[in-house]
Design an enzyme around this catalytic site. Sequence first.
Site, PDB file in Angstrom:
ATOM      1  N   LYS A 180       0.633  -1.303  -0.127  1.00 26.55           N
ATOM      2  CA  LYS A 180      -0.020  -0.173  -0.292  1.00 26.55           C
ATOM      3  C   LYS A 180       0.910   1.059   0.082  1.00 26.55           C
ATOM      4  CE  LYS A 180      -2.056  -1.527   3.658  1.00 26.55           C
ATOM      5  NZ  LYS A 180      -1.717  -2.245   4.158  1.00 26.55           N
ATOM      6  N   ARG A 238      -9.344   0.915   8.812  1.00 23.18           N
ATOM      7  CA  ARG A 238      -9.209  -1.019   8.509  1.00 23.18           C
ATOM      8  C   ARG A 238     -10.228  -1.829   9.723  1.00 23.18           C
ATOM      9  NH1 ARG A 238      -3.622  -0.106   8.736  1.00 23.18           N
ATOM     10  NH2 ARG A 238      -2.266  -1.438   8.708  1.00 23.18           N
ATOM     11  N   ARG A 269      12.196  -6.368   5.305  1.00 30.52           N
ATOM     12  CA  ARG A 269      12.449  -4.394   5.475  1.00 30.52           C
ATOM     13  C   ARG A 269      12.043  -4.306   7.126  1.00 30.52           C
ATOM     14  NH1 ARG A 269       6.392  -1.477   5.138  1.00 30.52           N
ATOM     15  NH2 ARG A 269       5.901  -3.096   7.116  1.00 30.52           N
ATOM     16  N   ARG A 311      11.417  -1.050  12.221  1.00 27.02           N
ATOM     17  CA  ARG A 311      10.418  -0.921  12.944  1.00 27.02           C
ATOM     18  C   ARG A 311      10.363  -2.123  13.731  1.00 27.02           C
ATOM     19  NH1 ARG A 311       5.555   0.197   8.522  1.00 27.02           N
ATOM     20  NH2 ARG A 311       4.244  -1.631   9.502  1.00 27.02           N
ATOM     21  N   ARG A 327      -0.646  -9.690  13.222  1.00 28.72           N
ATOM     22  CA  ARG A 327      -0.440  -8.329  11.980  1.00 28.72           C
ATOM     23  C   ARG A 327      -1.545  -9.045  11.030  1.00 28.72           C
ATOM     24  NH1 ARG A 327       4.547  -5.938  10.242  1.00 28.72           N
ATOM     25  NH2 ARG A 327       3.212  -3.908   9.744  1.00 28.72           N
TER      26      ARG A 327
HETATM   27  P1  B4P Z   1       4.493  -1.177   2.038  1.00 28.65           P
HETATM   28  O1  B4P Z   1       3.803  -1.368   0.697  1.00 28.65           O
HETATM   29  O2  B4P Z   1       5.656  -0.327   3.005  1.00 28.65           O
HETATM   30  O3  B4P Z   1       3.292  -2.251   2.803  1.00 28.65           O
HETATM   31  P2  B4P Z   1       1.897  -1.664   3.957  1.00 28.65           P
HETATM   32  O4  B4P Z   1       1.125  -2.628   2.841  1.00 28.65           O
HETATM   33  O5  B4P Z   1       2.122  -0.684   3.873  1.00 28.65           O
HETATM   34  O6  B4P Z   1       2.247  -1.856   5.413  1.00 28.65           O
HETATM   35  P3  B4P Z   1       2.001  -2.054   6.326  1.00 28.65           P
HETATM   36  O7  B4P Z   1       1.048  -2.727   6.954  1.00 28.65           O
HETATM   37  O8  B4P Z   1       2.877  -3.050   7.515  1.00 28.65           O
HETATM   38  O9  B4P Z   1       1.831  -0.932   7.404  1.00 28.65           O
HETATM   39  P4  B4P Z   1       1.286   0.332   8.430  1.00 28.65           P
HETATM   40  O10 B4P Z   1       1.499   1.461   8.528  1.00 28.65           O
HETATM   41  O11 B4P Z   1      -0.430   0.446   7.835  1.00 28.65           O
HETATM   42  O12 B4P Z   1       5.051  -2.917   1.541  1.00 28.65           O
HETATM   43  C1  B4P Z   1       5.602  -3.307   2.481  1.00 28.65           C
HETATM   44  C2  B4P Z   1       7.142  -4.096   1.863  1.00 28.65           C
HETATM   45  O13 B4P Z   1       7.031  -5.399   0.911  1.00 28.65           O
HETATM   46  C3  B4P Z   1       8.209  -2.855   1.645  1.00 28.65           C
HETATM   47  O14 B4P Z   1       9.509  -3.172   1.893  1.00 28.65           O
HETATM   48  C4  B4P Z   1       8.320  -2.906   0.019  1.00 28.65           C
HETATM   49  O15 B4P Z   1       9.160  -2.339  -0.546  1.00 28.65           O
HETATM   50  C5  B4P Z   1       7.678  -4.247  -0.104  1.00 28.65           C
HETATM   51  N1  B4P Z   1       7.075  -4.434  -1.697  1.00 28.65           N
HETATM   52  C6  B4P Z   1       6.120  -3.694  -1.741  1.00 28.65           C
HETATM   53  N2  B4P Z   1       5.171  -4.258  -2.840  1.00 28.65           N
HETATM   54  C7  B4P Z   1       5.949  -5.332  -3.880  1.00 28.65           C
HETATM   55  C8  B4P Z   1       5.836  -6.118  -4.641  1.00 28.65           C
HETATM   56  N3  B4P Z   1       5.100  -5.810  -6.238  1.00 28.65           N
HETATM   57  N4  B4P Z   1       7.163  -7.136  -4.505  1.00 28.65           N
HETATM   58  C9  B4P Z   1       7.644  -7.486  -3.603  1.00 28.65           C
HETATM   59  N5  B4P Z   1       7.933  -6.435  -2.642  1.00 28.65           N
HETATM   60  C10 B4P Z   1       6.676  -5.243  -3.028  1.00 28.65           C
HETATM   61  O16 B4P Z   1       0.373  -0.605   9.950  1.00 28.65           O
HETATM   62  C11 B4P Z   1       0.748  -0.401  11.080  1.00 28.65           C
HETATM   63  C12 B4P Z   1       0.318  -0.448  12.128  1.00 28.65           C
HETATM   64  O17 B4P Z   1      -0.144   0.598  12.739  1.00 28.65           O
HETATM   65  C13 B4P Z   1      -0.496  -1.488  12.088  1.00 28.65           C
HETATM   66  O18 B4P Z   1      -0.287  -2.769  12.890  1.00 28.65           O
HETATM   67  C14 B4P Z   1      -1.191  -0.572  13.539  1.00 28.65           C
HETATM   68  O19 B4P Z   1      -1.147  -0.815  14.608  1.00 28.65           O
HETATM   69  C15 B4P Z   1      -1.070   0.709  13.745  1.00 28.65           C
HETATM   70  N6  B4P Z   1      -2.497   1.250  12.320  1.00 28.65           N
HETATM   71  C16 B4P Z   1      -2.461   2.128  11.292  1.00 28.65           C
HETATM   72  N7  B4P Z   1      -3.321   1.769  10.692  1.00 28.65           N
HETATM   73  C17 B4P Z   1      -4.009   2.343  11.484  1.00 28.65           C
HETATM   74  C18 B4P Z   1      -5.318   2.303  11.593  1.00 28.65           C
HETATM   75  N8  B4P Z   1      -6.522   2.961  10.262  1.00 28.65           N
HETATM   76  N9  B4P Z   1      -6.682   2.160  12.022  1.00 28.65           N
HETATM   77  C19 B4P Z   1      -5.497   0.749  13.377  1.00 28.65           C
HETATM   78  N10 B4P Z   1      -4.422   0.799  13.993  1.00 28.65           N
HETATM   79  C20 B4P Z   1      -3.716   1.228  12.739  1.00 28.65           C
END
Ligand code: B4P
Length: 189
Positions: free
Chosen positions: A14, A89, A128, A134, A146
Site C-alpha cells: 500500500k 481498517r 523490510r 520498525r 498483524r
Molecule cells: P509497504 O508498501 O510498505 O506495506 P504496507 O502495506 O503499506 O504496510 P503496513 O500495513 O505494514 O503498515 P501500516 O503502517 O499501515 O510494503 C511492505 C514491503 O514490501 C516493503 O518493504 C516494500 O518494499 C515491499 N514491496 C511492496 N510491493 C512489492 C512488490 N510488488 N514486490 C515485492 N516487494 C514489494 O500499519 C502499521 C501499524 O499501525 C498497524 O499494525 C496498526 O497497529 C497501526 N495502524 C495503522 N493504521 C491503523 C488504523 N487505521 N487503525 C488502527 N490501527 C492502525
Amino acid sequence: MLNLVLFGPPGAGKGTQSAKLIEKYGLIHLSTGDLLRAEITAGTDLGQEAKKLMDQGILVPDSVVIGMIENKLNENKGAAGFIFDGFPRTVAQAEALNTLLEGHQLSIKHMISLEVNQEELTQRLLERGKTSGRPDDQNEELIRKRVQEYGEKTAPVAGYYDSQGKFQGINGIGEIEEIFGQIVRIIEG
Ligand code: B4P
C-alpha cells in the site's frame, strides 16, 4: 476530485503504490501508520499509547485514527484528492470516513485491494525489518498477529465497499510497475 482507498494486508504494498500514485496524480497521502509513527517519534501521549499496541501487532482504537484523519481533511480543503493508505481498517472506521467525507461534499471513487498471500507478506516484512527499524517488522510471530488482526477486523471492510460497487481487487504479487499499471487502468478505466 479523486479519492482512493488503498487496501490490503500488512506488507501488501500500500505504501509503495501510494508513493507512485501521489507522484502521478498530485494526491494528498493520508497513511494512518505514518501518522501514528510521527506521533511516536514526537513522543506525544497519543504516540506512547499507540506504540504499546503497534508493537504487539494490534490495531489502535478507532477513535484515535478517525480523529487524526478528520484533522488532516480539515487541513487540506483545497486538495486535488486524497489517498487513504491503511485506513479504514475496521467497518467502524469506514462508516466514520463516509460521514466525514459527506460533511466535505466528497466521496470515495475506488477502493483498490492488493491481494498477497501470507508467505509473501511475511517475507517482505521480515526483509523490510532488516532496514526499517520498525519493531513490528522484526519477528515472524508479530507479523502473523498483524495478518490475523487484518483477517478478523479489516477484511470485512472490503464487503462494505463492495456493497457500494467500489471494490476492485488486484493481484499484489509481481513487478511494482506492473501492479501500478493495473491501478492506473482502474482509475482511468
Ligand atoms: P509497504 O508498501 O510498505 O506495506 P504496507 O502495506 O503499506 O504496510 P503496513 O500495513 O505494514 O503498515 P501500516 O503502517 O499501515 O510494503 C511492505 C514491503 O514490501 C516493503 O518493504 C516494500 O518494499 C515491499 N514491496 C511492496 N510491493 C512489492 C512488490 N510488488 N514486490 C515485492 N516487494 C514489494 O500499519 C502499521 C501499524 O499501525 C498497524 O499494525 C496498526 O497497529 C497501526 N495502524 C495503522 N493504521 C491503523 C488504523 N487505521 N487503525 C488502527 N490501527 C492502525
